[in-house]
Design a protein around this motif. Structure first.
Motif, PDB file in Angstrom:
ATOM      1  N   ASP A 163       0.829  -1.202   0.000  1.00 45.57           N
ATOM      2  CA  ASP A 163       0.000   0.000   0.000  1.00 45.57           C
ATOM      3  C   ASP A 163       0.870   1.261   0.000  1.00 45.57           C
ATOM      4  N   TYR A 164       1.956   1.204   0.765  1.00 41.67           N
ATOM      5  CA  TYR A 164       2.887   2.335   0.834  1.00 41.67           C
ATOM      6  C   TYR A 164       3.677   2.466  -0.463  1.00 41.67           C
ATOM      7  N   ALA A 165       4.213   1.335  -0.938  1.00 43.44           N
ATOM      8  CA  ALA A 165       5.064   1.354  -2.128  1.00 43.44           C
ATOM      9  C   ALA A 165       4.307   1.821  -3.360  1.00 43.44           C
ATOM     10  N   ALA A 166       3.038   1.432  -3.466  1.00 44.58           N
ATOM     11  CA  ALA A 166       2.259   1.762  -4.654  1.00 44.58           C
ATOM     12  C   ALA A 166       2.091   3.260  -4.844  1.00 44.58           C
ATOM     13  N   GLN A 167       2.035   3.990  -3.757  1.00 44.14           N
ATOM     14  CA  GLN A 167       1.883   5.445  -3.863  1.00 44.14           C
ATOM     15  C   GLN A 167       3.109   6.109  -4.472  1.00 44.14           C
ATOM     16  N   ARG A 168       4.217   5.380  -4.492  1.00 40.74           N
ATOM     17  CA  ARG A 168       5.437   5.899  -5.110  1.00 40.74           C
ATOM     18  C   ARG A 168       5.786   5.102  -6.366  1.00 40.74           C
ATOM     19  N   GLY A 169       4.795   4.348  -6.881  1.00 40.79           N
ATOM     20  CA  GLY A 169       4.943   3.758  -8.194  1.00 40.79           C
ATOM     21  C   GLY A 169       5.373   2.315  -8.248  1.00 40.79           C
ATOM     22  N   THR A 170       5.717   1.705  -7.107  1.00 43.03           N
ATOM     23  CA  THR A 170       6.091   0.295  -7.103  1.00 43.03           C
ATOM     24  C   THR A 170       4.831  -0.538  -6.968  1.00 43.03           C
ATOM     25  N   THR A 171       4.509  -1.285  -8.013  1.00 43.14           N
ATOM     26  CA  THR A 171       3.220  -1.965  -8.078  1.00 43.14           C
ATOM     27  C   THR A 171       3.343  -3.480  -8.231  1.00 43.14           C
ATOM     28  N   THR A 172       4.568  -3.986  -8.190  1.00 42.54           N
ATOM     29  CA  THR A 172       4.796  -5.428  -8.277  1.00 42.54           C
ATOM     30  C   THR A 172       5.889  -5.841  -7.299  1.00 42.54           C
ATOM     31  N   PHE A 173       5.618  -6.883  -6.520  1.00 41.55           N
ATOM     32  CA  PHE A 173       6.603  -7.466  -5.615  1.00 41.55           C
ATOM     33  C   PHE A 173       6.896  -8.907  -6.036  1.00 41.55           C
ATOM     34  N   ILE A 230      -3.915 -16.608   2.500  1.00 39.15           N
ATOM     35  CA  ILE A 230      -3.532 -15.200   2.609  1.00 39.15           C
ATOM     36  C   ILE A 230      -3.034 -14.689   1.261  1.00 39.15           C
ATOM     37  N   MET A 231      -2.239 -15.489   0.578  1.00 39.09           N
ATOM     38  CA  MET A 231      -1.728 -15.092  -0.733  1.00 39.09           C
ATOM     39  C   MET A 231      -2.868 -14.882  -1.727  1.00 39.09           C
ATOM     40  N   ASP A 232      -3.894 -15.711  -1.646  1.00 39.18           N
ATOM     41  CA  ASP A 232      -5.050 -15.559  -2.529  1.00 39.18           C
ATOM     42  C   ASP A 232      -5.783 -14.247  -2.251  1.00 39.18           C
ATOM     43  N   GLN A 233      -5.827 -13.849  -0.976  1.00 37.20           N
ATOM     44  CA  GLN A 233      -6.408 -12.547  -0.651  1.00 37.20           C
ATOM     45  C   GLN A 233      -5.585 -11.418  -1.280  1.00 37.20           C
ATOM     46  N   LEU A 234      -4.272 -11.526  -1.165  1.00 37.45           N
ATOM     47  CA  LEU A 234      -3.394 -10.503  -1.723  1.00 37.45           C
ATOM     48  C   LEU A 234      -3.543 -10.413  -3.239  1.00 37.45           C
ATOM     49  N   ASN A 235      -3.788 -11.551  -3.882  1.00 36.57           N
ATOM     50  CA  ASN A 235      -3.915 -11.569  -5.334  1.00 36.57           C
ATOM     51  C   ASN A 235      -5.156 -10.843  -5.834  1.00 36.57           C
ATOM     52  N   LYS A 236      -6.112 -10.588  -4.956  1.00 40.63           N
ATOM     53  CA  LYS A 236      -7.326  -9.882  -5.349  1.00 40.63           C
ATOM     54  C   LYS A 236      -7.139  -8.365  -5.343  1.00 40.63           C
ATOM     55  N   LEU A 237      -6.018  -7.900  -4.821  1.00 46.16           N
ATOM     56  CA  LEU A 237      -5.767  -6.463  -4.729  1.00 46.16           C
ATOM     57  C   LEU A 237      -5.267  -5.919  -6.065  1.00 46.16           C
ATOM     58  N   PRO A 238      -5.469  -4.626  -6.322  1.00 43.86           N
ATOM     59  CA  PRO A 238      -4.919  -4.017  -7.534  1.00 43.86           C
ATOM     60  C   PRO A 238      -3.413  -3.766  -7.383  1.00 43.86           C
ATOM     61  N   PHE A 239      -2.708  -4.841  -7.209  1.00 38.66           N
ATOM     62  CA  PHE A 239      -1.260  -4.855  -6.998  1.00 38.66           C
ATOM     63  C   PHE A 239      -0.820  -6.257  -7.413  1.00 38.66           C
ATOM     64  N   SER A 240       0.404  -6.415  -7.874  1.00 41.71           N
ATOM     65  CA  SER A 240       0.860  -7.729  -8.346  1.00 41.71           C
ATOM     66  C   SER A 240       1.855  -8.343  -7.369  1.00 41.71           C
ATOM     67  N   PHE A 241       1.491  -9.501  -6.820  1.00 37.62           N
ATOM     68  CA  PHE A 241       2.359 -10.246  -5.913  1.00 37.62           C
ATOM     69  C   PHE A 241       2.822 -11.530  -6.588  1.00 37.62           C
ATOM     70  N   TYR A 242       4.132 -11.732  -6.590  1.00 35.46           N
ATOM     71  CA  TYR A 242       4.721 -13.015  -6.969  1.00 35.46           C
ATOM     72  C   TYR A 242       5.639 -13.442  -5.827  1.00 35.46           C
ATOM     73  N   TRP A 243       5.977 -14.734  -5.788  1.00 31.15           N
ATOM     74  CA  TRP A 243       6.614 -15.263  -4.589  1.00 31.15           C
ATOM     75  C   TRP A 243       7.803 -16.162  -4.912  1.00 31.15           C
ATOM     76  N   TRP A 244       8.646 -16.336  -3.874  1.00 31.68           N
ATOM     77  CA  TRP A 244       9.749 -17.300  -3.923  1.00 31.68           C
ATOM     78  C   TRP A 244       9.289 -18.617  -3.299  1.00 31.68           C
ATOM     79  N   ALA A 245      10.081 -19.655  -3.537  1.00 31.91           N
ATOM     80  CA  ALA A 245       9.970 -20.908  -2.784  1.00 31.91           C
ATOM     81  C   ALA A 245      11.323 -21.151  -2.131  1.00 31.91           C
TER      82      ALA A 245
END
Length: 576
Positions: free
Chosen positions: A99-109, A128-143
């Protein structure tokens, strides 16, 4: 692994918009935008249907009364910034940081999964990850393939079944980072099997090779490592490029290397910007006071990097490397409608931010916050035990000396540890690691933490166990009790008074506050620690690194005092 984003009926509707029989939801007209393939500024119009760009070019679409028309005259538009190496649990959590990063243009993690992996069974983590995926922001993850410390039950946690379930998720696109890489060189076929499984799913493997020799880099490349973010000198950058690594330049609270690395690249006239990315590498909250990826871009601009290269290092280069350029990093047909509107190319903090077709910031004002997610699945910190005088026995023959922020080595203890308080004339303090369930403890001394910190307690640690540090045993106990009342947090105590604290109610390690408030709390904590003789760069990372066995030379872990180089427990944890 890629997967369909849009349903058939959605694609048919998008085609109708391009054909001129239906109107787009948003029209960006008079747009001057960075084209990542052409590496030049293009002028035209951008048509958007919901979260997707359906056309870029000179044509104008059918416009209805429902079409939002945005005139971008006089502005420059760049792709949303991508953070390729995020540790999103540094007191903040993924949603609050995003939420903080997006205001400064970072929209993918592209984010570390270790906290999820250690704290939750996969089903709950994925929820929890599925909840995050519903946001207007892009989340990808490591294993992750290892814990980067010594756990009591690592073999029970890191199994082919549990790691395999992560690898199979389409939003998990990276394996590692490989903090346990020495095991691979020693013949650990289990970790190599997981890496090969990740490769079969199209994932990249990220190394963690600080100071690695050329032979080590070559061997790790043969084992499957694709990239590394640990370059600290221009020579190390060149060495990684030579062996075909993707290189991520780091600018973090613990290693702000980016300015010097870029200076070296420019001075040597190395034409390698197409192969470079940038990261803040899990910096602690206050480091982000002046930005996230926009901060890295500004550093690059200040160093004299061509603006187009600076922006592509934080967008297209990341997308291209992770096989995501069909969705991210390019302002062109078919991609997510994720755009940053700039005053000019030398001002990376956007005036407006459109993420997946939703305005998060407009004309300098925040217009939408990311919806909070439900953290109730995170196991709460319920400290249902008390500490006694017997717990404050420090009879270890040697302690842990902080050489700097990262390196800790053993030293011989010569001070009297039976007294209630240690002198402020030296830099030795009591150190205790306690199981969060109260079953065991490890006690020793730490040298170089601070000169006059009386009592300090933290439930923020590598494993979620409790760290106590201080000169005064009663103050340490007071700090523990205060932390216990808060159900997790960081507490600094002096003369039986709480000097400052940070509440961490989510699992005992994460704040539930907005980043802006958390930054202020962390700045106060660092100020008060500095006033009491803490001279290192980042106190929060000190707490994390005390248990981190991917760093030399000795660490305090769940199993006891651990010799990293010899890979053996020197003094085991004691049952309480």
């Amino acid at each position: 692994m890629q997967y369909p984003i849009w349903k058939i009926e959605e694609i048919r509707h998008q085609l109708e918009v391009v054909s001129g029989t239906k109107a787009p939801d948003i029209l960006i007209k008079n747009a001057t935008y960075l084209h990542s393939h052409l590496k030049k500024w293009i002028t035209g119009n951008i048509w958007i249907v919901k979260d997707r760009i359906v056309y870029t070019g000179l044509e104008m679409p059918l416009v209805s009364e429902k079409t939002e028309v945005h005139d971008a005259s006089g502005q420059k538009i760049v792709p949303g910034y991508m953070e390729p190496h995020v540790h999103p649990f540094q007191l903040y959590h993924p949603q609050s940081f995003a939420d903080y990063a997006a205001q400064r243009g970072t929209t993918t993690f592209i984010a570390d999964n270790l906290v999820f992996f250690l704290a939750l069974e996969n089903k709950k983590a994925f929820s929890i990850m599925d909840q995050l995926n519903k946001l207007p922001f892009s989340f990808y993850w490591w294993a992750r393939f290892d814990s980067q410390t010594e756990l009591e039950n690592e073999e029970e946690l890191f199994t082919s079944k549990s790691i395999g379930e992560w690898i199979e998720r389409p939003d998990v696109i990276m394996g590692g980072e490989l903090t346990g890489w020495p095991r691979l060189l020693s013949g650990d076929d289990q970790m190599l099997y997981w890496m090969q499984q990740a490769k079969m799913n199209g994932m990249k493997i990220e190394g963690h090779f600080p100071g690695a020799s050329e032979r080590t880099l070559a061997r790790m490349r043969l084992l499957g490592a694709d990239g590394d973010h640990e370059s600290m000198t221009i020579e190390e950058v060149e060495r990684r490029i030579l062996h075909g690594y993707a290189v991520t330049l780091r600018h973090s609270s613990i290693r702000p290397d980016l300015p010097n690395l870029l200076k070296g690249i420019l001075e040597k006239d190395l034409h390698i910007f197409d192969h470079l990315m940038m990261t803040t590498d899990g910096a602690t909250p206050s480091f982000h006071l002046d930005g996230v990826m926009d901060k890295c871009i500004q550093v690059a601009l200040d160093a004299g990097v061509n603006p187009i290269d600076a922006y592509l290092m934080a967008s297209f280069n990341v997308a291209k490397y992770y096989n995501l350029s069909n969705l991210h990093g390019v302002i062109a047909t078919g991609r997510f409608a994720t755009l940053n509107f700039l005053e000019d190319e030398y001002s990376p903090v956007p005036i407006s931010v459109l993420s997946k077709g939703e305005w998060l910031k407009r004309d300098g004002e925040k217009v939408q916050a990311l919806t909070p997610v439900d953290w109730s699945d995170m196991p709460p910190l319920n400290l249902d035990f008390h500490l006694t005088d017997d717990d404050f026995q420090f009879s270890m023959p040697f302690g842990i000396e902080m050489v700097n922020d990262v390196i800790t080595k053993p030293y011989s203890i010569s001070v009297d540890t039976t007294e209630n308080e240690l002198s402020s004339n030296h830099v030795e303090s009591f150190l205790m690691l306690i199981d969060r369930n109260g079953k065991w403890k490890v006690t020793t001394l730490i040298k170089g933490f601070a000169t006059s910190v009386k009592g300090f307690a933290s439930s923020y640690s590598n494993t979620g166990d409790i760290l106590l540090i201080g000169k005064n045993k009663k103050s340490m106990l007071k700090a523990f009790e205060e932390m216990k009342k808060m159900n997790g947090g960081i507490v600094l105590v002096e003369d039986n008074q709480v000097i400052c604290s940070i509440k961490l109610p989510i699992g005992g390690g994460l704040s539930d506050k907005h980043m802006e408030d958390l930054i202020e709390e962390e700045l106060l904590l660092k100020k008060e620690l500095a006033a009491r003789g803490f001279k290192h760069g980042d106190a929060i990372y000190t707490l994390l690194f005390l248990q981190s066995t991917h760093l030399p030379y000795v660490r305090i872990t769940q199993r006891g005092i651990f010799d990293v180089m010899k890979k053996q427990v020197l003094f085991p944890a004691l049952m309480r």
